[in-house]
Design a protein around this motif. Structure first.
Motif, PDB file in Angstrom:
ATOM      1  N   UNK A  41       0.830  -1.212   0.000  1.00  0.00           N
ATOM      2  CA  UNK A  41       0.000   0.000   0.000  1.00  0.00           C
ATOM      3  C   UNK A  41       0.864   1.262   0.000  1.00  0.00           C
TER       4      UNK A  41
ATOM      5  N   UNK B 161       3.879   1.503  -1.288  1.00  0.00           N
ATOM      6  CA  UNK B 161       4.486   1.638  -2.608  1.00  0.00           C
ATOM      7  C   UNK B 161       3.469   2.181  -3.620  1.00  0.00           C
ATOM      8  N   UNK B 162       2.235   1.723  -3.518  1.00  0.00           N
ATOM      9  CA  UNK B 162       1.179   2.185  -4.426  1.00  0.00           C
ATOM     10  C   UNK B 162       0.864   3.669  -4.168  1.00  0.00           C
ATOM     11  N   UNK B 163       0.804   4.045  -2.909  1.00  0.00           N
ATOM     12  CA  UNK B 163       0.569   5.457  -2.600  1.00  0.00           C
ATOM     13  C   UNK B 163       1.708   6.324  -3.121  1.00  0.00           C
TER      14      UNK B 163
ATOM     15  N   UNK C 233       3.480   5.659  -5.774  1.00  0.00           N
ATOM     16  CA  UNK C 233       3.263   5.758  -7.227  1.00  0.00           C
ATOM     17  C   UNK C 233       2.231   6.846  -7.532  1.00  0.00           C
ATOM     18  N   UNK C 234       1.171   6.889  -6.734  1.00  0.00           N
ATOM     19  CA  UNK C 234       0.133   7.916  -6.947  1.00  0.00           C
ATOM     20  C   UNK C 234       0.727   9.311  -6.754  1.00  0.00           C
TER      21      UNK C 234
ATOM     22  N   UNK D 122       0.713  14.485   1.086  1.00  0.00           N
ATOM     23  CA  UNK D 122       0.913  13.061   0.783  1.00  0.00           C
ATOM     24  C   UNK D 122       2.383  12.669   0.900  1.00  0.00           C
TER      25      UNK D 122
END
Lengths: 401, 379
Positions: A287, A289-291, A293-294, A322
């Motif tokens: 999660x 790593x995905x955040x 990327x966003x 973020x």
């Protein structure tokens, strides 16, 4: 729309990468690997190497010493710097007061201060917050009273990062106490060796000496060291806060942080498997790593999207919020990953003003700074306008509430 | 590196958005989704023939405008903003994508019909026992002379009641969950033996349970290699997933804007409730989810042509993030509206329903986090 670098950009990337490989000081690399606190000389060593190359202030206009790079080249440069884990250049001169001076300063101020910011001869600190003025910065009370061609400054600043090393400071002071809070503030450049200035360390949770209190008692400041008009300092402050938020997303260094946590989690054991195979830990990592990327693609959109080149807008608050949350979650996962060996307190090698020692620290190398870093990084959601203040900025400036 | 849109892409967005503003306001939509047909066929025809929109993502040789996944995303986002029930996803993105990938006579035969608005294709892939596993299939296609005989049950096939064609996944070999032995067929929707039970969906569309009762299909209905279609199916489902992410972005944007507007009108304690900081910060959090959904959709589009593992990790990252974001934005839009939010009267609740169905479409957040972890976080 594409995310490929052009052949020119790829060549530039190689040039930057080669330059870092050939010129980054070995002794710095060693100290960083050991988790040692860096000295003023350490920070300046890398600063001066970049200065000699002409790369120390990519964001500045060319006429003042910038590189003239495209936004993509600047992005590549900061990615490469982070990828190679180079020490960060302190923002106070290069990213903060420098842009204020070249935007609002007189020709004399530009000539006097900008070259020395670039060369690293002057180390700058920021005199903004006060004990009673944090998020409500405009309520500051440090006062400057005109006396001939000087101001006489009295008051107290706090959270002044690296003031212990500073040659100069840029200060927000009240020059009209009867005006509305934002309208009676001026922006002064003050020599930190002036009589009447006292710097007292504040030690933060990780044991670091990063921040200080600065006391000003009848400090005499020549009027020509005021930037922009009297009582218009808030204009400079707002401009600077927007600058401070750009690049604060920290995508490249957080990417490096993710790789570091993965390496730790592949080394640490959890029963008969590596920690990374623990489904709960793995999910948190995924999660994060995905955040990240966003965040990365949100930053790329602002960098190379339809609004590119229009300067940092209020949406940069999103990157700050973020980015800082992700930085904190990284340190949280690192501390969680090292298990027991988060506990031993390592104060750094050799003599420093906190009384370091020469014993090799206890536990695996990657564990030494896990807890202090976790503690220290709580600052990221507080400084530069707390994340609550950033939400207020978005609510007002973007959503129109 | 360039994150801008071309003039053509801007034009596609503007043209479509203007057309939908004229034809697809909330009241009109409610009228036709509650009609017997469940849609207004004139809109599909206009999208094809007046706007040329259905050809946007096909090459010029195929009779299209020369676009691709990004054009699909632009169109899906605009359709999402008006809660369109038009079968763009199964017809253009999915069937069009499969035909573009396979090429040959089948593509030549059907793509012009899709672009002209004559063909509507529904994608019959899900089965009651299969959840999100594309290979978990009980539907079989048994070789029979030059053709096949299709048997089995496909569930929740969106747009099937409107479809002229069905794109069907079925086993031609292997065990129920094997990667090998999966085939893809494009068939006429009205062949003898196809039994449909049609129903409305909670998000305003129409779908069917489809029972294939020994349906004889011709041999040239097979798309791609016999028993080797799973990689192709995974690819077109990834393209569809990104398109749904784009639709979600449009839906989420409207949920956020609707909430902003409502809180500035609704007064309590003598002031518009937008004055309350607790609601302002929540709306900022919603805004950040919308922006990140937009970023992740673009990321997904740009990574569709990377090698298979990178493509799948990227699409899963996008869908996991957007499933979570759609839930957050949807639930908070309803909460912020208060009582009126849980009625059928305002559009906001209908956006929430679509957002909720998108959460699970082509895989929930958990499903995609699993896939992401398998691809990127090995021991």
């Amino acid at each position: 729309m594409d995310m490929e670098f052009s052949p020119e950009d790829l060549a530039f990337q190689k040039e930057v990468r080669d330059f870092i490989a050939e010129n980054y000081p070995d002794h710095l690399r060693g100290k960083q690997d050991e988790g040692e606190e860096l000295s003023k000389e350490d920070y300046l060593a890398w600063h001066k190497i970049l200065y000699k190359k002409g790369w120390v202030a990519p964001a500045w206009p060319v006429e003042y010493g910038g590189t003239g790079w495209t936004p993509t080249q600047r992005f590549i440069f900061s990615e490469e710097i982070a990828r190679a884990d180079c020490v960060r250049l302190l923002p106070f001169g290069l990213a903060m007061v420098g842009p204020v001076i070249y935007t609002f300063g007189t020709p004399e101020q530009k000539a006097r201060f900008l070259p020395r910011i670039l060369s690293g001869e002057d180390w700058w600190c920021q005199g903004y917050s006060e004990p009673g003025a944090g998020s409500d910065l405009a309520s500051l009370r440090t006062a400057a009273v005109r006396d001939g061609d000087h101001y006489v400054v009295n008051g107290q600043k706090t959270w002044t990062t690296m003031a212990q090393h500073a040659d100069w400071g840029f200060f927000l002071v009240r020059t009209d106490k009867d005006a509305k809070p934002q309208e009676g503030i001026s922006f002064l450049l003050i020599d930190m060796k002036s009589p009447g200035i006292t710097v007292r360390p504040i030690i933060t949770l990780g044991g670091e000496h990063e921040v200080n209190e600065v006391f000003l008692e009848d400090v005499r400041v020549p009027v020509e060291q005021r930037v922009y008009e009297e009582n218009k300092g808030w204009t400079c402050a707002k401009f600077l806060l927007a600058h401070e938020r750009t690049g604060i997303a920290g995508v490249a260094s957080s990417k490096r942080g993710v790789e570091r946590v993965k390496a730790i989690a592949r080394t640490e054991l959890d029963g008969d498997r590596p920690l990374i195979a623990n489904p709960f830990f793995k999910r948190k990592l995924a999660e994060l790593e995905i955040d990240l990327t966003a965040l990365e693609f949100t930053e790329l959109r602002s960098l190379a999207g339809p609004n590119a080149g229009k300067g940092p807008g209020p949406e940069s608050s999103l990157l700050k919020i973020k980015g800082s949350e992700i930085q904190q979650r990284l340190t949280e996962l690192t501390l969680e990953a090292v298990g027991h060996y988060g506990a031993p307190y390592f104060r750094g090698f050799g003599a420093n003003d906190l009384g370091g020692d020469n014993e090799h620290p206890i536990g695996p190398d990657y564990a030494h700074r896990a807890a202090p870093t976790y503690f220290n990084m709580r600052k990221t959601t507080i400084y530069g306008g707390s994340n609550e203040i950033q939400r207020g900025i978005i609510a007002k400036m973007v959503l129109g509430l | 590196m360039d994150f801008t849109y071309t003039e053509t892409q801007d034009m596609i967005r503007d043209t479509l958005s203007r057309f939908l503003a004229d034809t697809y306001d909330f009241e009109t939509r409610q009228k036709f989704i509650n009609s017997d047909a469940g849609r207004d066929p004139a809109i599909w025809t206009a999208l094809a023939q007046e706007l040329g929109m259905l050809g946007a993502s096909f090459s010029e040789e195929q009779g299209g405008l020369g676009g691709g996944a990004l054009e699909n995303a632009i169109i899906m986002e605009e359709l999402g903003k008006v809660l369109a029930v038009e079968p763009y996803l199964p017809t253009v993105v999915i069937a069009g994508g499969a035909l573009k990938a396979v090429g040959g006579a089948q593509a030549k035969a059907l793509i012009p019909d899709i672009i002209a608005g004559g063909a509507i294709v529904a994608f019959a892939y899900a089965e009651p026992q299969g959840r999100y596993d594309l290979a978990n299939l009980r539907t079989t296609a048994k070789k029979d002379g030059a053709g096949y005989v299709l048997s089995g049950h496909k569930g929740v096939v969106y747009a099937a009641p409107w479809a002229t064609h069905l794109l069907v996944t079925a086993r031609t070999g292997g065990g129920q969950r094997d990667r090998d032995g999966v085939s893809l067929f494009l068939i006429d929707a009205n062949l003898p033996g196809i039994v449909r039970r049609d129903y409305p969906t909670v998000d305003g569309s129409r779908a069917s349970e489809i029972y294939f009762e020994n349906v004889a299909i011709p041999g040239d209905a097979l798309l791609g290699g016999e028993g080797a279609a799973l990689p192709l199916i995974e690819r077109i489902v990834d393209e569809a997933t990104v398109a749904v992410c784009a639709e979600a972005t449009g839906v989420m944007q409207k949920l956020h804007e609707g909430t902003l507007e409502y809180t500035q009108q609704r007064k309590q304690f003598g002031v518009p409730i937008a004055k309350f900081q607790v609601l302002q910060h929540r709306m900022v959090d919603m805004f950040m989810e919308v922006e990140q959904a937009r970023s992740m959709t673009i990321m997904g589009v740009l990574k569709l042509d990377l090698p298979e593992n990178e493509r799948m990790a990227a699409v899963s990252a996008a869908k996991a993030k957007i499933s979570r974001g759609a839930k957050f934005v949807g639930q908070n839009a309803i909460q912020t509206h208060g009582g009126i939010g849980i009625t059928q009267e305002l559009a906001i609740g209908h956006y929430f329903k679509r957002a909720t169905m998108i959460e699970g479409q082509f895989g929930s957040a958990d499903h995609h986090l699993d896939r992401y972890e398998r691809l990127t976080l090995a021991d």
